[in-house]
Design a protein around this motif. Structure first.
Motif, PDB file in Angstrom:
ATOM      1  N   ILE A 100      29.123 -31.177  11.885  1.00 59.36           N
ATOM      2  CA  ILE A 100      28.093 -31.417  12.672  1.00 59.36           C
ATOM      3  C   ILE A 100      27.305 -32.546  12.341  1.00 59.36           C
ATOM      4  CG2 ILE A 100      25.842 -30.033  13.149  1.00 59.36           C
ATOM      5  CD1 ILE A 100      27.265 -27.598  12.528  1.00 59.36           C
ATOM      6  N   GLN A 101      26.880 -32.783  11.111  1.00 58.02           N
ATOM      7  CA  GLN A 101      26.141 -33.932  10.850  1.00 58.02           C
ATOM      8  C   GLN A 101      26.924 -35.267  10.767  1.00 58.02           C
ATOM      9  OE1 GLN A 101      25.195 -33.267   6.534  1.00 58.02           O
ATOM     10  NE2 GLN A 101      23.080 -32.373   7.003  1.00 58.02           N
ATOM     11  N   GLY A 102      28.156 -35.148  10.894  1.00 58.09           N
ATOM     12  CA  GLY A 102      28.851 -36.499  11.256  1.00 58.09           C
ATOM     13  C   GLY A 102      29.052 -36.806  12.630  1.00 58.09           C
ATOM     14  N   GLY A 103      28.524 -35.904  13.454  1.00 57.64           N
ATOM     15  CA  GLY A 103      28.668 -36.040  14.942  1.00 57.64           C
ATOM     16  C   GLY A 103      30.162 -35.976  15.510  1.00 57.64           C
ATOM     17  N   GLN A 104      30.923 -35.022  14.745  1.00 57.33           N
ATOM     18  CA  GLN A 104      32.306 -35.043  15.127  1.00 57.33           C
ATOM     19  C   GLN A 104      32.355 -33.737  16.206  1.00 57.33           C
ATOM     20  OE1 GLN A 104      34.611 -34.369  11.566  1.00 57.33           O
ATOM     21  NE2 GLN A 104      33.460 -36.298  10.465  1.00 57.33           N
ATOM     22  N   LYS A 132      20.454 -26.044  17.623  1.00 60.73           N
ATOM     23  CA  LYS A 132      21.458 -26.286  18.497  1.00 60.73           C
ATOM     24  C   LYS A 132      22.772 -25.521  18.138  1.00 60.73           C
ATOM     25  CE  LYS A 132      20.021 -30.797  20.038  1.00 60.73           C
ATOM     26  NZ  LYS A 132      20.217 -32.330  19.863  1.00 60.73           N
ATOM     27  N   ILE A 133      23.415 -24.991  19.264  1.00 60.60           N
ATOM     28  CA  ILE A 133      24.757 -24.298  18.719  1.00 60.60           C
ATOM     29  C   ILE A 133      26.004 -25.073  18.900  1.00 60.60           C
ATOM     30  CG2 ILE A 133      26.200 -22.375  19.237  1.00 60.60           C
ATOM     31  CD1 ILE A 133      23.472 -21.151  20.591  1.00 60.60           C
ATOM     32  N   TRP A 134      26.702 -25.065  17.925  1.00 62.71           N
ATOM     33  CA  TRP A 134      28.010 -26.040  17.728  1.00 62.71           C
ATOM     34  C   TRP A 134      29.300 -25.353  17.621  1.00 62.71           C
ATOM     35  CZ3 TRP A 134      26.130 -31.015  17.915  1.00 62.71           C
ATOM     36  CH2 TRP A 134      25.092 -31.414  17.714  1.00 62.71           C
ATOM     37  N   ALA A 297      35.120 -24.644  18.929  1.00 56.31           N
ATOM     38  CA  ALA A 297      34.082 -26.059  18.821  1.00 56.31           C
ATOM     39  C   ALA A 297      35.068 -27.104  19.628  1.00 56.31           C
ATOM     40  CB  ALA A 297      34.003 -26.465  17.824  1.00 56.31           C
ATOM     41  N   VAL A 298      34.320 -27.945  20.111  1.00 60.55           N
ATOM     42  CA  VAL A 298      34.701 -29.180  20.995  1.00 60.55           C
ATOM     43  C   VAL A 298      34.662 -30.484  20.326  1.00 60.55           C
ATOM     44  CG1 VAL A 298      34.379 -30.227  23.059  1.00 60.55           C
ATOM     45  CG2 VAL A 298      34.241 -27.925  23.196  1.00 60.55           C
ATOM     46  N   SER A 299      35.748 -31.218  20.085  1.00 58.00           N
ATOM     47  CA  SER A 299      35.807 -32.674  19.354  1.00 58.00           C
ATOM     48  C   SER A 299      34.761 -33.535  20.103  1.00 58.00           C
ATOM     49  CB  SER A 299      37.137 -32.878  19.066  1.00 58.00           C
ATOM     50  OG  SER A 299      36.993 -34.330  18.770  1.00 58.00           O
ATOM     51  N   ALA A 300      34.039 -34.257  19.461  1.00 58.47           N
ATOM     52  CA  ALA A 300      33.284 -35.195  19.933  1.00 58.47           C
ATOM     53  C   ALA A 300      34.113 -36.503  20.421  1.00 58.47           C
ATOM     54  CB  ALA A 300      32.259 -35.821  18.904  1.00 58.47           C
ATOM     55  N   ARG A 301      35.515 -36.596  19.960  1.00 54.13           N
ATOM     56  CA  ARG A 301      36.388 -37.670  20.191  1.00 54.13           C
ATOM     57  C   ARG A 301      36.971 -37.183  21.437  1.00 54.13           C
ATOM     58  NH1 ARG A 301      37.357 -41.801  16.582  1.00 54.13           N
ATOM     59  NH2 ARG A 301      36.140 -41.809  14.841  1.00 54.13           N
ATOM     60  N   ARG A 401      19.695 -24.603 -10.378  1.00 55.60           N
ATOM     61  CA  ARG A 401      19.511 -26.054 -10.298  1.00 55.60           C
ATOM     62  C   ARG A 401      20.662 -27.114  -9.535  1.00 55.60           C
ATOM     63  NH1 ARG A 401      18.445 -25.109 -15.893  1.00 55.60           N
ATOM     64  NH2 ARG A 401      20.615 -25.829 -16.517  1.00 55.60           N
ATOM     65  N   LYS A 402      21.931 -26.477  -9.824  1.00 53.80           N
ATOM     66  CA  LYS A 402      22.861 -27.126  -8.915  1.00 53.80           C
ATOM     67  C   LYS A 402      23.040 -26.982  -7.504  1.00 53.80           C
ATOM     68  CE  LYS A 402      26.246 -27.094 -12.635  1.00 53.80           C
ATOM     69  NZ  LYS A 402      27.583 -26.516 -13.089  1.00 53.80           N
ATOM     70  N   VAL A 403      22.389 -25.981  -6.980  1.00 55.07           N
ATOM     71  CA  VAL A 403      22.330 -25.581  -5.803  1.00 55.07           C
ATOM     72  C   VAL A 403      21.078 -26.353  -4.994  1.00 55.07           C
ATOM     73  CG1 VAL A 403      21.994 -23.739  -3.854  1.00 55.07           C
ATOM     74  CG2 VAL A 403      23.738 -23.412  -5.781  1.00 55.07           C
ATOM     75  N   SER A 404      19.970 -26.128  -5.614  1.00 51.43           N
ATOM     76  CA  SER A 404      18.892 -27.043  -5.301  1.00 51.43           C
ATOM     77  C   SER A 404      19.107 -28.410  -5.200  1.00 51.43           C
ATOM     78  CB  SER A 404      17.844 -26.817  -6.162  1.00 51.43           C
ATOM     79  OG  SER A 404      16.446 -27.498  -5.874  1.00 51.43           O
ATOM     80  N   ALA A 405      20.046 -29.355  -5.988  1.00 46.70           N
ATOM     81  CA  ALA A 405      20.461 -30.507  -5.974  1.00 46.70           C
ATOM     82  C   ALA A 405      21.088 -30.872  -4.655  1.00 46.70           C
ATOM     83  CB  ALA A 405      20.822 -31.088  -6.994  1.00 46.70           C
ATOM     84  N   GLU A 406      21.995 -29.829  -4.559  1.00 51.17           N
ATOM     85  CA  GLU A 406      23.076 -29.710  -3.331  1.00 51.17           C
ATOM     86  C   GLU A 406      22.380 -29.583  -2.010  1.00 51.17           C
ATOM     87  OE1 GLU A 406      26.761 -30.064  -1.367  1.00 51.17           O
ATOM     88  OE2 GLU A 406      25.859 -30.836  -3.251  1.00 51.17           O
ATOM     89  N   LEU A 407      21.324 -28.846  -2.015  1.00 48.61           N
ATOM     90  CA  LEU A 407      20.527 -28.729  -0.704  1.00 48.61           C
ATOM     91  C   LEU A 407      19.855 -29.824  -0.481  1.00 48.61           C
ATOM     92  CD1 LEU A 407      19.459 -24.935  -1.200  1.00 48.61           C
ATOM     93  CD2 LEU A 407      21.000 -25.848   0.399  1.00 48.61           C
ATOM     94  N   ASP A 408      19.317 -30.532  -1.505  1.00 46.93           N
ATOM     95  CA  ASP A 408      18.442 -31.643  -1.173  1.00 46.93           C
ATOM     96  C   ASP A 408      19.425 -32.728  -0.610  1.00 46.93           C
ATOM     97  OD1 ASP A 408      15.849 -30.594  -2.130  1.00 46.93           O
ATOM     98  OD2 ASP A 408      16.311 -31.466  -4.107  1.00 46.93           O
ATOM     99  N   ARG A 409      20.521 -32.786  -1.191  1.00 44.82           N
ATOM    100  CA  ARG A 409      21.565 -33.837  -0.765  1.00 44.82           C
ATOM    101  C   ARG A 409      21.969 -33.575   0.822  1.00 44.82           C
ATOM    102  NH1 ARG A 409      26.875 -34.447   0.529  1.00 44.82           N
ATOM    103  NH2 ARG A 409      27.096 -32.353  -0.151  1.00 44.82           N
ATOM    104  N   VAL A 410      22.245 -32.324   1.171  1.00 47.31           N
ATOM    105  CA  VAL A 410      22.732 -32.325   2.624  1.00 47.31           C
ATOM    106  C   VAL A 410      21.711 -32.309   3.547  1.00 47.31           C
ATOM    107  CG1 VAL A 410      24.682 -30.685   1.851  1.00 47.31           C
ATOM    108  CG2 VAL A 410      22.440 -29.544   2.247  1.00 47.31           C
ATOM    109  N   LYS A 411      20.480 -32.014   2.978  1.00 43.20           N
ATOM    110  CA  LYS A 411      19.142 -32.042   3.895  1.00 43.20           C
ATOM    111  C   LYS A 411      18.890 -33.557   4.115  1.00 43.20           C
ATOM    112  CE  LYS A 411      16.664 -29.064   1.746  1.00 43.20           C
ATOM    113  NZ  LYS A 411      15.600 -28.348   1.321  1.00 43.20           N
ATOM    114  N   LYS A 412      19.105 -34.561   3.358  1.00 40.92           N
ATOM    115  CA  LYS A 412      18.899 -35.893   3.452  1.00 40.92           C
ATOM    116  C   LYS A 412      19.861 -36.475   4.470  1.00 40.92           C
ATOM    117  CE  LYS A 412      17.056 -36.981  -1.251  1.00 40.92           C
ATOM    118  NZ  LYS A 412      17.202 -37.544  -2.545  1.00 40.92           N
ATOM    119  N   LYS A 413      20.835 -36.000   4.481  1.00 42.48           N
ATOM    120  CA  LYS A 413      21.913 -36.314   5.619  1.00 42.48           C
ATOM    121  C   LYS A 413      21.313 -35.996   7.117  1.00 42.48           C
ATOM    122  CE  LYS A 413      26.200 -35.967   4.753  1.00 42.48           C
ATOM    123  NZ  LYS A 413      27.655 -35.558   4.469  1.00 42.48           N
ATOM    124  N   SER A 414      20.350 -35.192   7.201  1.00 42.99           N
ATOM    125  CA  SER A 414      20.172 -34.724   8.548  1.00 42.99           C
ATOM    126  C   SER A 414      19.250 -35.581   9.200  1.00 42.99           C
ATOM    127  CB  SER A 414      19.675 -33.221   8.667  1.00 42.99           C
ATOM    128  OG  SER A 414      18.570 -33.059   7.779  1.00 42.99           O
TER     129      SER A 414
END
Length: 414
Positions: A100-104, A132-134, A297-301, A401-414
């Motif tokens: 989803i985040q990669g626009g695929q 949005k629904i993907w 799902a439908v491919s963006a390509r 701690r690990k999950v919090s860091a991971e959530l910060d990482r994926v939210k930065k990509k959005s």
């Protein structure tokens, strides 16, 4: 290798990449009666499923749809194919957060206009991101607790409705020949996942994207799962694992955590001598029922995104007859549409009707933000708690701690 829909409910696996994938997509240039679309499915274990989806595709008149049945590591194949021009137009999957985040994948929100509320929210929510629904949920799988009525009655044990009662019941039901409970050959570390947390009133990830189990109640709940192991109430080393009801049917255990797919076999062999329950609540929480659903799902390509979206809407929104057939004629599952689940004859009575109610009232799915990295950190800790008696509080502090860091990482990509 075949994979059944129950694989959705096992521990979440990461999506990797293959260096190559098939190029026979079935795509064309859109000439003739309509565009040529390629639709991918993973290889189901239920007999008749492949023939059914090919029959559905053949009935569609606005495009020529070619179904590909994909054996092997489907997730990796799909992830690789979506990065190329030779991937599917329509595919079965999450889709994943990375896709989803990669626009695929294509935004399918409009496909559910007027019917969104009829889709079970437990399985629609993980297909939703940024409002949005993907992906359109296809069918629901769920887990539940089976118990042998006669064995509980003989032991003077009531069907457990709390986690404390489950621990107590498993202990009382354990004899030299029968164990009280079967949660899988690893003691439940693989299959339980976040279920005990939800039963304690917590979540894996909150609606605002934060760790949902940074709470003393989490450690208390997981300590009780360890107690089952420490009491030697758990069946370990069974001939088959939790997804197969054989241990329960052979009388090796009085209670077993398994899936709805096992219900027809259990009913056939035990008649009325069994009951079903959701995972019991703990403390101020409520019963918990893990659910999962593949999404279309439908491919963006895709060169025919609009036509592919139209096909998805036709099959998974408009054709209620195919949706019910897919859910209940090949294995035993629940339609993703609430209205279909309520009116399906096979789901109207007995344990099946209870399973539908459990799913509607207590169902939860792993949130979209719960990534493979978070899953691995949590599951490794859960395994140490159950099998080694590791301290739940310290283990969970590390996981938070690990999950919090991971959530910060994926939210930065959005």
């Amino acid at each position: 290798m075949t994979i059944s829909r129950r694989a959705l409910l096992a521990a979440g696996a990461g999506v990797g990449l293959l260096t190559a994938c098939g190029s026979n997509t079935g795509r064309g240039d859109g000439s003739g009666a309509g565009p040529k679309l390629s639709q991918w499915y993973h290889q189901y274990g239920e007999a008749g499923t492949e023939q059914a989806v090919k029959r559905y595709a053949a009935a569609y008149k606005k495009a020529e749809v070619t179904v590909q049945w994909r054996p092997g590591n489907y997730d990796q194949q799909t992830a690789a194919a979506l990065l190329t021009e030779s991937g599917p137009d329509v595919f079965e999957g999450g889709p994943t957060l990375d896709q989803i985040q990669g626009g695929q994948v294509v935004d399918l929100t409009d496909l559910l206009e007027g019917v969104k509320d009829d889709f079970n929210p437990a399985v629609l929510t993980p297909k939703t991101y940024d409002g949005k629904i993907w992906g359109i949920p296809q069918v629901i799988d769920m887990q539940l607790l089976y118990y042998r009525k006669s064995l509980l009655k003989d032991a003077g044990v009531e069907p457990p409705t709390t986690l404390d009662a489950l621990v107590d019941a498993a202990r009382k039901l354990t004899t030299k020949k029968v164990k009280g409970l079967f949660l899988g050959n690893d003691g439940g570390a693989g299959v339980l996942g976040g279920t005990p947390l939800y039963a304690a009133g917590l979540q894996l990830v909150t609606e605002d994207g934060k760790v949902g189990f940074d709470d003393p109640a989490a450690a208390l709940a997981l300590a009780k799962i360890y107690q089952l192991y420490a009491d030697k109430s758990l069946l370990l080393g069974a001939p088959t694992d939790w997804s197969d009801p054989s241990a329960f049917l052979q009388g090796l255990t009085a209670m077993q955590w398994s899936g709805l797919w096992a219900l027809p076999q259990v009913q056939k062999e035990l008649g009325d001598d069994f009951g079903v329950l959701p995972f019991p609540k703990d403390g101020s929480g409520s019963p918990a029922v893990p659910v999962g659903a593949f999404g279309a799902a439908v491919s963006a390509r895709s060169k025919h995104k609009e036509a592919a979206s139209d096909f998805v809407k036709w099959l998974w929104v408009e054709r209620a007859d195919y949706q019910e057939d897919f859910a209940l004629s090949y294995g035993f599952h629940i339609p993703a549409r609430i209205s279909l689940a309520k009116k399906a004859d096979k789901l109207k009575t007995g344990a099946a009707a209870e399973a539908v109610r459990f799913t509607t009232d207590h169902g939860y799915a792993q949130p979209l933000l719960w990534t493979p990295a978070s899953q691995t950190a949590y599951q490794d800790a859960l395994s140490r708690i159950i099998k080694s008696g590791a301290n739940p509080e310290s283990e969970l502090r590390t996981v938070v701690r690990k999950v919090s860091a991971e959530l910060d990482r994926v939210k930065k990509k959005s």
